[in-house]
Motif scaffolding. Structure first.
Motif, PDB file in Angstrom:
ATOM      1  N   UNK A  45       0.968  -1.276   0.087  1.00  0.00           N
ATOM      2  CA  UNK A  45      -0.086  -0.214  -0.020  1.00  0.00           C
ATOM      3  C   UNK A  45       0.875   1.210   0.041  1.00  0.00           C
ATOM      4  N   UNK A  46       0.414   2.454  -0.734  1.00  0.00           N
ATOM      5  CA  UNK A  46       0.992   3.708  -0.722  1.00  0.00           C
ATOM      6  C   UNK A  46      -0.066   4.563   0.115  1.00  0.00           C
ATOM      7  N   UNK A  47       0.460   5.867   0.258  1.00  0.00           N
ATOM      8  CA  UNK A  47      -0.193   6.672   0.987  1.00  0.00           C
ATOM      9  C   UNK A  47      -0.333   7.865   0.455  1.00  0.00           C
ATOM     10  N   UNK A  48      -1.768   8.100  -0.074  1.00  0.00           N
ATOM     11  CA  UNK A  48      -2.244   9.333  -0.790  1.00  0.00           C
ATOM     12  C   UNK A  48      -2.583  10.553  -0.187  1.00  0.00           C
ATOM     13  N   UNK A  49      -1.939  11.622  -0.080  1.00  0.00           N
ATOM     14  CA  UNK A  49      -2.139  12.691   0.684  1.00  0.00           C
ATOM     15  C   UNK A  49      -2.492  14.178  -0.216  1.00  0.00           C
TER      16      UNK A  49
END
Length: 290
Positions: free
Chosen positions: A123-127
């Motif tokens: 998983x990546x973290x989208x901000x």
């Protein structure tokens, strides 16, 4: 249609000079203002969490993500208060990771989003990351070499007090690649933009104007709905006037209008609660605070 990989990468590099990342393999002591504790809360270090402390969670992947380091250094208040985040805090399989932004940036957002945007199984973290002088961008973070670090980003809008709101993170054209859709400047002539991660860059695919998915001061970031049918996935968004919702599909790398519904949209309620959408897809990245 435009392809701006180089511009995206340069924007990311400029944006993140001077930022810091650390990793803590212990489980963080809550501060007095955030006494909640519990899963994903480390015990070896002390971090200051946000007042609402909204947490994105994926139990199967053993991942959590939240914003930290509340600050008032960006006087925009688009989300209803003067407090923005200065850091990102992530846990994965018992380890915790913290990324603190340089003083020239904030996370102008309520909660990070989780998605595997590059199909690598993690998983990546989208901000939503904002420059105090250049406005907002979509910024993606990733754990690599046991560090939480920037992965790729869209360009900043280009001037302060300009914001965007993420609308969908999904394989919109069902070609096996994940797209990210957002509405840029949803309060002043909103533009739907769709991009995908390719070779470590966030490439713009296409854009159309005339939509919105946020009202100034609202804590509702959930004014979009993604549906599925035999004809593909359709992304629904309100018009700028909030008197209709429009459905868009990504077809051969072009955004096509495929549906329009007359509806008086309430900007303070999730769009999914305001219309009987056929076959809506679950959206764990829908962020709504009453």
């Amino acid at each position: 249609m435009r392809h701006t990989s180089t511009a995206y990468v340069l924007a990311l590099i400029v944006a993140l000079i001077g930022c810091k990342s650390d990793v803590d393999t212990n489980m963080v002591t809550p501060t007095p203002g955030n006494p909640s504790g519990g899963a994903g809360m480390p015990t070896g270090k002390v971090y200051l969490f946000m007042p609402e402390d909204l947490v994105a969670t994926d139990s199967a992947a053993q991942v959590t993500a939240r914003y930290t380091d509340p600050t008032k250094r960006y006087a925009h208040g688009i989300l209803g208060d003067p407090i923005e985040a200065g850091g990102l805090f992530v846990t994965r399989k018992g380890k915790s990771y913290h990324y603190k932004l340089d003083e020239a940036y904030v996370f102008e957002d309520l909660r990070p989003r989780l998605a595997d945007v590059d199909n690598d199984g993690e998983l990546e973290f989208i901000t939503i990351q904002t420059s105090l002088t250049m406005g907002a961008s979509v910024a993606i973070y990733k754990i690599k070499d046991e560090k939480l670090q920037p992965y790729t980003a869209s360009p900043f809008i280009g001037r302060p007090s300009r914001w965007l709101n993420i609308a969908a993170i999904s394989d919109l054209d069902e070609d096996g690649k994940i797209e990210i859709a957002w509405v840029q400047t949803p309060h002043i002539g909103g533009i739907l933009r769709i991009a995908r991660v390719q070779n470590g860059a966030l490439d713009l695919v296409d854009e159309v104007s005339g939509v919105s998915n946020h009202r100034i001061g609202s804590r509702n970031l959930c004014l979009s709905v993604l549906t599925t049918s035999a004809e593909g996935k359709t992304l629904y968004l309100p018009t700028n006037q909030y008197d209709k919702i429009r459905g868009f599909q990504l077809i051969q790398n072009r955004i096509q209008l495929v549906d329009s519904v007359v509806l008086a949209v309430d900007a303070n309620r999730p769009l999914a609660d305001q219309h009987n959408f056929l076959s809506p897809l679950p959206d764990r990245n829908c962020i709504f605070v009453k």
